[in-house]
Motif scaffolding. Structure first.
Motif, mmCIF file in Angstrom:
data_model
loop_
_atom_site.group_PDB
_atom_site.id
_atom_site.type_symbol
_atom_site.label_atom_id
_atom_site.label_comp_id
_atom_site.label_asym_id
_atom_site.label_seq_id
_atom_site.Cartn_x
_atom_site.Cartn_y
_atom_site.Cartn_z
ATOM 1 N N VAL A 64 0.825 -1.215 0.000
ATOM 2 C CA VAL A 64 0.000 0.000 0.000
ATOM 3 C C VAL A 64 0.855 1.259 0.000
ATOM 4 N N THR A 65 2.009 1.223 0.650
ATOM 5 C CA THR A 65 2.842 2.426 0.720
ATOM 6 C C THR A 65 3.373 2.835 -0.654
ATOM 7 N N LYS A 66 3.347 1.938 -1.626
ATOM 8 C CA LYS A 66 3.799 2.281 -2.979
ATOM 9 C C LYS A 66 2.758 3.097 -3.742
ATOM 10 N N LEU A 67 1.558 3.164 -3.236
ATOM 11 C CA LEU A 67 0.471 3.836 -3.948
ATOM 12 C C LEU A 67 0.462 5.325 -3.628
ATOM 13 N N ASP A 68 0.011 6.104 -4.587
ATOM 14 C CA ASP A 68 -0.064 7.556 -4.398
ATOM 15 C C ASP A 68 -1.188 7.939 -3.453
ATOM 16 N N LYS A 69 -2.279 7.208 -3.485
ATOM 17 C CA LYS A 69 -3.407 7.494 -2.601
ATOM 18 C C LYS A 69 -4.183 6.203 -2.378
ATOM 19 N N ILE A 70 -4.905 6.177 -1.285
ATOM 20 C CA ILE A 70 -5.767 5.040 -0.963
ATOM 21 C C ILE A 70 -7.153 5.577 -0.629
ATOM 22 N N PRO A 71 -8.193 4.784 -0.808
ATOM 23 C CA PRO A 71 -9.547 5.269 -0.506
ATOM 24 C C PRO A 71 -9.762 5.433 0.995
ATOM 25 N N ARG A 72 -10.507 6.448 1.342
ATOM 26 C CA ARG A 72 -10.870 6.628 2.749
ATOM 27 C C ARG A 72 -11.937 5.634 3.172
ATOM 28 N N ARG A 73 -12.829 5.318 2.239
ATOM 29 C CA ARG A 73 -13.903 4.354 2.516
ATOM 30 C C ARG A 73 -13.910 3.306 1.417
ATOM 31 N N LEU A 74 -13.908 2.073 1.826
ATOM 32 C CA LEU A 74 -13.876 0.950 0.901
ATOM 33 C C LEU A 74 -15.146 0.130 1.060
ATOM 34 N N ALA A 75 -15.709 -0.320 -0.051
ATOM 35 C CA ALA A 75 -16.903 -1.166 -0.042
ATOM 36 C C ALA A 75 -16.611 -2.445 -0.808
ATOM 37 N N ALA A 76 -17.248 -3.530 -0.390
ATOM 38 C CA ALA A 76 -17.081 -4.823 -1.060
ATOM 39 C C ALA A 76 -18.425 -5.533 -1.088
ATOM 40 N N ILE A 77 -18.747 -6.114 -2.241
ATOM 41 C CA ILE A 77 -19.963 -6.910 -2.410
ATOM 42 C C ILE A 77 -19.583 -8.376 -2.300
ATOM 43 N N LEU A 78 -20.207 -9.067 -1.355
ATOM 44 C CA LEU A 78 -19.917 -10.478 -1.110
ATOM 45 C C LEU A 78 -21.132 -11.320 -1.473
ATOM 46 N N GLU A 79 -20.867 -12.527 -1.927
ATOM 47 C CA GLU A 79 -21.928 -13.465 -2.272
ATOM 48 C C GLU A 79 -21.758 -14.738 -1.461
ATOM 49 N N MET A 80 -22.868 -15.281 -0.989
ATOM 50 C CA MET A 80 -22.818 -16.555 -0.283
ATOM 51 C C MET A 80 -22.923 -17.684 -1.301
ATOM 52 N N LYS A 81 -21.913 -18.521 -1.351
ATOM 53 C CA LYS A 81 -21.908 -19.657 -2.266
ATOM 54 C C LYS A 81 -22.785 -20.778 -1.712
ATOM 55 N N SER A 82 -23.078 -21.736 -2.554
ATOM 56 C CA SER A 82 -23.888 -22.874 -2.127
ATOM 57 C C SER A 82 -23.157 -23.664 -1.051
ATOM 58 N N VAL A 83 -23.930 -24.343 -0.224
ATOM 59 C CA VAL A 83 -23.352 -25.055 0.919
ATOM 60 C C VAL A 83 -22.402 -26.153 0.461
ATOM 61 N N GLY A 84 -22.698 -26.794 -0.661
ATOM 62 C CA GLY A 84 -21.862 -27.898 -1.118
ATOM 63 C C GLY A 84 -20.537 -27.494 -1.716
ATOM 64 N N SER A 85 -20.376 -26.228 -2.102
ATOM 65 C CA SER A 85 -19.132 -25.784 -2.736
ATOM 66 C C SER A 85 -18.092 -25.399 -1.688
ATOM 67 N N VAL A 86 -16.834 -25.287 -2.144
ATOM 68 C CA VAL A 86 -15.742 -24.925 -1.244
ATOM 69 C C VAL A 86 -15.921 -23.474 -0.797
ATOM 70 N N GLY A 87 -15.840 -23.237 0.507
ATOM 71 C CA GLY A 87 -16.022 -21.888 1.040
ATOM 72 C C GLY A 87 -17.447 -21.403 0.948
ATOM 73 N N GLY A 88 -18.413 -22.327 0.916
ATOM 74 C CA GLY A 88 -19.816 -21.942 0.789
ATOM 75 C C GLY A 88 -20.526 -21.877 2.121
ATOM 76 N N SER A 143 -5.660 4.268 -7.086
ATOM 77 C CA SER A 143 -4.516 5.177 -6.966
ATOM 78 C C SER A 143 -4.207 5.874 -8.278
ATOM 79 N N ASN A 144 -4.473 5.194 -9.397
ATOM 80 C CA ASN A 144 -4.146 5.766 -10.711
ATOM 81 C C ASN A 144 -5.304 6.530 -11.343
ATOM 82 N N CYS A 145 -6.491 6.443 -10.765
ATOM 83 C CA CYS A 145 -7.636 7.105 -11.378
ATOM 84 C C CYS A 145 -7.665 8.585 -11.014
ATOM 85 N N LYS A 146 -8.331 9.355 -11.878
ATOM 86 C CA LYS A 146 -8.498 10.785 -11.656
ATOM 87 C C LYS A 146 -9.987 11.077 -11.569
ATOM 88 N N ILE A 147 -10.414 11.663 -10.472
ATOM 89 C CA ILE A 147 -11.825 11.944 -10.228
ATOM 90 C C ILE A 147 -12.053 13.449 -10.336
#
Length: 337
Positions: free
Chosen positions: A124-148, A329-333
């Motif tokens: 992370v220290t190599k980046l010019d900037k980092i987000p102040r707030r981060l969001a992630a969308i997670l999905e629950m996999k089926s029970v039979g699959s790995v990590g479900g 870090s590379n995007c311009k807003i």
């Protein structure tokens, strides 16, 4: 105009049959038909015309076989072209899928923190900037699959929380459509504690808080201190469009009861209320699926958010996390006035 004439016109307008034989003037053909010699001549002419017409109508039937064969050839060519296009696209998509999977494997080897916060901090220290707030969308996999199942979903959420606090980001938003993390918030809190103890050690576990905006509840990792290193907001589809609808209804009722003036309803007021109900807008949104699917994420909070996902990816991996930070870090807003 007489009543009989009016009735007759009315029937004509209504589409009814009217007997007008007494008033009808016979056409010239009617007088022509009364002469037998002329009648025979007329019959001969009509027979000749009918014969010629029958000959002309029978002419296309001679080409029916040829037309049928041409139709079969056209159908065969069209079907061959469609099957060829399908095979070419299928081969291209297969090669693209294998290429993307190979790139993901290479990135997983390159970006492998091995549960080490120091390595994550170095990335992370190599980046010019980092987000102040981060969001992630997670999905629950089926029970039979790995990590479900629910356990797998909580494991993915706790991994993202560990990466976030290691990167020095203070605010994290975890979104799952059905609100599984909300319903199991206490178990999820213990899962995060256990995962953080593996990263930082049992004696140096960072303090965090789990916030449920819809219920206006906050669960702290330590009851004796409200100063935290990471604040995690848990959202679901209930916090999306339905919240906007509920807020609109509430403002309408307040306006009707004269408790709120119409001129007071502005974009700034809407933004303030939605921020209180859902939370602030994230700077970066990560999706750990094969193609971008927002799944009902609050639309009001995506106006200036940067998106990142990797095609054909189906797992929560650190490589996706760090590449998302690189992209931000590379995007311009540009924010308008």
């Amino acid at each position: 105009m007489s009543s009989e004439k009016i009735a007759e016109n009315a029937r004509l307008l209504a589409g009814e049959d009217v007997d007008v034989s007494s008033n009808r003037v016979p056409p010239p053909e009617a007088n022509f038909m009364k002469d037998p010699s002329k009648l025979k001549a007329f019959q001969a002419v009509t027979y000749s015309a009918a014969a010629n017409e029958g000959q002309t109508t029978r002419t296309p039937k001679n080409n029916a076989f040829w037309n049928q064969e041409m139709g079969k050839i056209q159908y065969f060519i069209s079907k061959t072209l469609l099957v060829g296009m399908y095979l070419v696209f299928g081969l291209f998509r297969y090669l693209q899928y294998e290429c993307n999977k190979m790139k993901l494997r290479i990135w997983n080897v390159i970006y492998n923190p091995s549960n080490t916060p120091q390595l994550i901090r170095q990335d992370v220290t190599k980046l010019d900037k980092i987000p102040r707030r981060l969001a992630a969308i997670l999905e629950m996999k089926s029970v039979g699959s790995v990590g479900g199942g629910v356990k797998g979903l909580m494991n993915d959420g706790s991994e993202v929380a560990c990466w976030t606090v290691s990167a020095g980001i203070k605010h994290l938003i975890l979104y799952d459509f059905d609100g599984i993390l909300k319903k199991n918030v206490l178990e999820f809190k213990e899962e995060i504690k256990e995962k953080l103890s593996r990263y930082f050690g049992p004696s140096n576990v960072p303090k965090f808080a789990l916030r449920i905006p819809h219920k206006n509840k906050v669960h702290f990792s330590n009851d004796d201190s409200h100063k935290v290193s990471l604040e995690i907001s848990l959202l679901s589809n209930r916090d999306g469009r339905q919240t906007i609808v509920d807020l609109t209804k509430t403002m309408a009722e307040l306006t009707k009861s004269k408790e709120l003036q119409l001129q007071d309803i502005t974009m700034r007021l809407m933004d303030k209320e939605l921020t209180q109900l859902v939370g602030p807008e994230p700077d970066l949104l990560l999706y750990f699926g094969p193609s971008l699917d927002l799944q009902g994420f609050p639309p009001w909070h995506l106006r200036l958010t940067e998106f990142h996902w990797e095609q054909d990816n189906d797992q929560v991996a650190y490589s996706i996390f760090i590449r998302g930070l690189h992209k931000y870090s590379n995007c311009k807003i540009n924010v308008g006035k």
